[in-house]
Structures are given as C-alpha cells and as structure tokens.
Design a protein around this motif. Structure first.
Motif, short mmCIF file in Angstrom:
data_model
loop_
_atom_site.label_atom_id
_atom_site.label_comp_id
_atom_site.label_asym_id
_atom_site.label_seq_id
_atom_site.Cartn_x
_atom_site.Cartn_y
_atom_site.Cartn_z
N ALA A 228 -24.77 -59.77 16.44
CA ALA A 228 -23.66 -60.63 16.03
C ALA A 228 -23.08 -60.22 14.68
CB ALA A 228 -24.10 -62.09 16.00
N ILE A 229 -23.91 -59.60 13.84
CA ILE A 229 -23.44 -59.15 12.52
C ILE A 229 -23.38 -57.62 12.49
CG2 ILE A 229 -24.29 -61.21 11.36
CD1 ILE A 229 -26.63 -59.50 10.28
N HIS A 230 -23.03 -57.04 13.62
CA HIS A 230 -23.03 -55.59 13.76
C HIS A 230 -22.22 -54.89 12.68
CE1 HIS A 230 -21.15 -51.85 15.39
NE2 HIS A 230 -22.40 -51.56 15.63
N ALA A 231 -21.15 -55.53 12.22
CA ALA A 231 -20.30 -54.91 11.20
C ALA A 231 -21.07 -54.61 9.92
CB ALA A 231 -19.11 -55.81 10.89
N ASP A 232 -22.15 -55.35 9.69
CA ASP A 232 -22.95 -55.16 8.47
C ASP A 232 -24.14 -54.23 8.68
OD1 ASP A 232 -21.28 -56.96 7.14
OD2 ASP A 232 -22.50 -58.68 7.78
N VAL A 233 -24.38 -53.82 9.91
CA VAL A 233 -25.58 -53.06 10.24
C VAL A 233 -25.43 -51.59 9.83
CG1 VAL A 233 -26.89 -52.10 12.18
CG2 VAL A 233 -26.41 -54.55 12.10
N ARG A 234 -26.49 -51.08 9.22
CA ARG A 234 -26.54 -49.65 8.89
C ARG A 234 -27.94 -49.14 9.24
NH1 ARG A 234 -22.16 -51.10 8.57
NH2 ARG A 234 -20.56 -50.70 7.00
N PRO A 239 -27.46 -43.80 5.45
CA PRO A 239 -27.10 -44.93 6.33
C PRO A 239 -25.73 -44.74 6.98
CG PRO A 239 -27.86 -45.69 4.18
CD PRO A 239 -27.63 -44.22 4.06
N TYR A 240 -25.63 -45.16 8.22
CA TYR A 240 -24.34 -45.17 8.90
C TYR A 240 -24.33 -46.34 9.88
CZ TYR A 240 -26.41 -43.42 13.24
OH TYR A 240 -27.15 -43.29 14.38
N ARG A 315 -42.25 -55.45 9.26
CA ARG A 315 -41.61 -56.72 8.87
C ARG A 315 -40.55 -56.46 7.79
NH1 ARG A 315 -44.65 -60.41 12.02
NH2 ARG A 315 -46.13 -59.07 13.09
N ASP A 316 -39.73 -55.44 8.03
CA ASP A 316 -38.76 -54.98 7.03
C ASP A 316 -37.35 -55.08 7.62
OD1 ASP A 316 -37.17 -53.62 5.23
OD2 ASP A 316 -38.64 -52.03 4.87
N ALA A 317 -36.58 -56.06 7.17
CA ALA A 317 -35.24 -56.27 7.70
C ALA A 317 -34.33 -55.08 7.45
CB ALA A 317 -34.63 -57.53 7.10
N ILE A 322 -30.21 -54.15 8.19
CA ILE A 322 -29.57 -54.92 7.13
C ILE A 322 -29.79 -54.21 5.80
CG2 ILE A 322 -29.54 -57.11 5.88
CD1 ILE A 322 -30.31 -58.51 8.38
N PRO A 323 -28.75 -53.77 5.16
CA PRO A 323 -28.90 -53.03 3.90
C PRO A 323 -29.62 -53.87 2.85
CG PRO A 323 -26.68 -52.80 4.73
CD PRO A 323 -27.32 -53.86 5.57
N ARG A 324 -30.43 -53.21 2.07
CA ARG A 324 -31.12 -53.91 0.98
C ARG A 324 -30.11 -54.31 -0.07
NH1 ARG A 324 -36.47 -52.90 1.89
NH2 ARG A 324 -36.97 -50.92 2.94
#
Length: 325
Positions: A228-234, A239-240, A315-317, A322-324
């Motif tokens: 749902a938040i794909h636009a923020d996914v890297r 990262p891409y 357990r690392d988002a 999700i960018p740190r």
C-alpha cells in the motif's frame, strides 16, 4: 444468471485484500471467461528461464546468523482452515456463537466467507456449471482447464449455496478479528492505519508486529501494508524502487516459503488456473519463473525475495523496503 452477478460483484471481501485474493481473482477470471476473453496478457507461456533458478538453497540456508526464527506453522485453527476439504464444514464447526468467538476464530470465519462469497446463496443445483462460461469463451485457449478450476472452487465451497448470511455478518467478523492480539490481527490493522492517515502509528505497528511471533498470516498483513505504501519502498544496495508487480510477487513467494500452500492442486494454484488457464504448473514459483517473467526479471525478484526473508528474520523494517530515517 445469479452466479454471474455474484462472481462479478465479489470484490471487497476482506479488510485487507490478500495478495492471494480469492474473490478478486474469481471476479477477474469470471469476467474474462464471460466476455470470451483470453487469459491475462501478463502471462507468457513461451518464457525461457535460467535453469539455476530452481536450484536455489533452502530458506534455512540463507537466513542470517543470530536471526530470530519465524514460525512457519499456523495455529490449530489456521491448520484446520488450510487443510479443510470443505470450507462449509469448517465454517459450521467454528461458527457456533460466532459473535462471541475469539478474534482468531472470527478471523478464519471471515476468511472462509471471503473465499466462498461468490457461491453464498447461489442456486448451484440449477446451474451445475455456472452460466458465465459463455459459448465465446469455449473457443478460447484453456477453456476446459479454467472451467474445471471453477468447478473445483465450487466444490470447495459446497453447502454455502444454501447459506443465508445474516446481514452485517462479514463486517462484524472483520471488526472482531481486527481487535485481536494474535499476529495476523496486528498485521491486518496496518493498512487501515495508513489509509486513515496515521502514518506514524502504522510504522510503529509494523515494528510491533516484527517484534512478535511472525507466521504466514502476519506476513500477509505486512505485505499488504508495504504494498500500500509502495511509493516509499526501496530495496537493494544502492536502493531503488522495484515495480509494484515485482515487489508483490516477491512477497507472494515469501508467503509460500513460510507456510502458504503454493503447490499444484492448492487453493492458491486453483485460483491461478482459473485466472490464467495455466493449470499444469507445479508451484507458484514455477509460474513466475516460466510464464510471468523473463530470466533477468525473475532473478531480480529472487534477490528481493531473499532480502525480505532477511528483513523478517532480522526484524528489520529497512530490509523490507522502508528507508531508515
């Protein structure tokens, strides 16, 4: 014609749409068959694939050291749902006093209704082969296979055609399930928080899910939220942003890795057969590798898949995309 309307109208069935969404796949496939359409254009049966893709190491061999294990096993009721030869019998077993049932029971009752919604209250005795399979469709490739898949889904839901669902039952079950404290319930709340604009609460909720026991239902909720938040996914380094299709299919394979039955003959593969007409495929991975993607794209998908596995076990988002901060 009652079955046509039920199949065409069965869209919003689950509070978070599963990546293996039964009703949406039935709806899409039914519309194609009704209209005499060919299977999805994304399917390409002529794909050639690097033979190494099926010789990857088992999941256990790529898990990072000191990672916390993920529970591939479902709860007792989850196992009952997954193995039930009749979803109506499963439903009847657990639906006694459904309004006061535990959140987890309500969760799986809702899943059974969602899976079988196209057939609830349908007069299947009068239509042993639903009339949506038009004369035009019979001339298209894979008609017989798709028709057989529809029959199999109908058999899976046998008994629901005479079930009169109380008004508001599915919504009440969803609401009760989402209030639960089991892994799947915690994860299923995440997309709703995001849609409501509670972005920070959704992110905190993801961290809470990752800190708890993770099973395939929790993974499904996490995947729905991150899609749902794909636009923020890297992903990857550097990262891409992967395509939404590739990212979602990587999550589907992770779900298969950790408990979802994606083998030939499973509910997931029956739905795929109905949707695409590719009914002799041995697994969902084989479908992606041989029919959906070319070699380069599938290898990219495989890299994302392993990163997601690493993110879940660590357990690392950030490893989930999700960018740190």
């Amino acid at each position: 014609m009652r079955v046509i309307g039920l199949l065409a109208g069965a869209v919003a069935l689950w509070s978070t749409t599963s990546l293996f969404s039964p009703a949406s796949q039935v709806q899409n496939a039914a519309q194609e068959v009704k209209d005499g359409g060919a299977p999805s254009a994304s399917v390409n049966a002529s794909r050639q694939i690097n033979p190494r893709v099926f010789s990857r190491p088992p999941v256990s061999a790529v898990l990072p050291r000191k990672s916390r294990p993920i529970s591939g096993a479902q709860s007792a009721i989850g196992q009952d749902f997954a193995s039930a030869p009749s979803l109506k019998a499963f439903f009847d077993t657990y639906a006694t006093n459904w309004q006061s049932a535990s959140a987890e029971v309500q969760y799986y009752l809702a899943k059974a209704l969602a899976h079988c919604t196209p057939f609830i209250g349908a007069d299947l005795d009068r239509h042993p082969r639903p009339p949506l399979l038009s004369e035009a469709a019979k001339k298209r490739p894979h008609y017989a296979e798709r028709a057989a898949a529809l029959e199999k889904l109908k058999a899976d839901c046998a008994g629901f055609e005479k079930f009169q669902m109380p008004e508001g039952m599915l919504e009440d079950l969803r609401r009760g399930a989402s209030a639960g404290n089991f892994p799947g319930a915690k994860a299923m709340r995440l997309p709703g928080l995001q849609r409501a604009g509670n972005v920070e609460d959704a992110r905190a909720g993801l961290e809470a899910v990752l800190s708890d026991t993770i099973d395939v239902e929790a993974i499904n909720g996490i995947a729905n939220y991150l899609s749902a938040i794909h636009a923020d996914v890297r992903v990857s380094d550097p990262p891409y942003q992967p395509t939404r299709e590739l990212y979602q299919d990587a999550w589907r394979l992770v779900m298969c890795d950790f408990g979802l039955d994606c083998r030939a003959g499973s509910r997931s593969m029956t739905l795929l057969c109905l949707q695409t007409g590719l009914c002799g495929v041995g697994s969902y991975e084989e479908y992606l590798a041989r029919h959906r993607y070319g070699p380069a794209a599938f290898e990219e998908l495989s890299r994302i898949r392993l990163q997601l596995i690493s993110g879940l076990t660590r357990r690392d988002a950030a490893l989930l995309g999700i960018p740190r901060k």
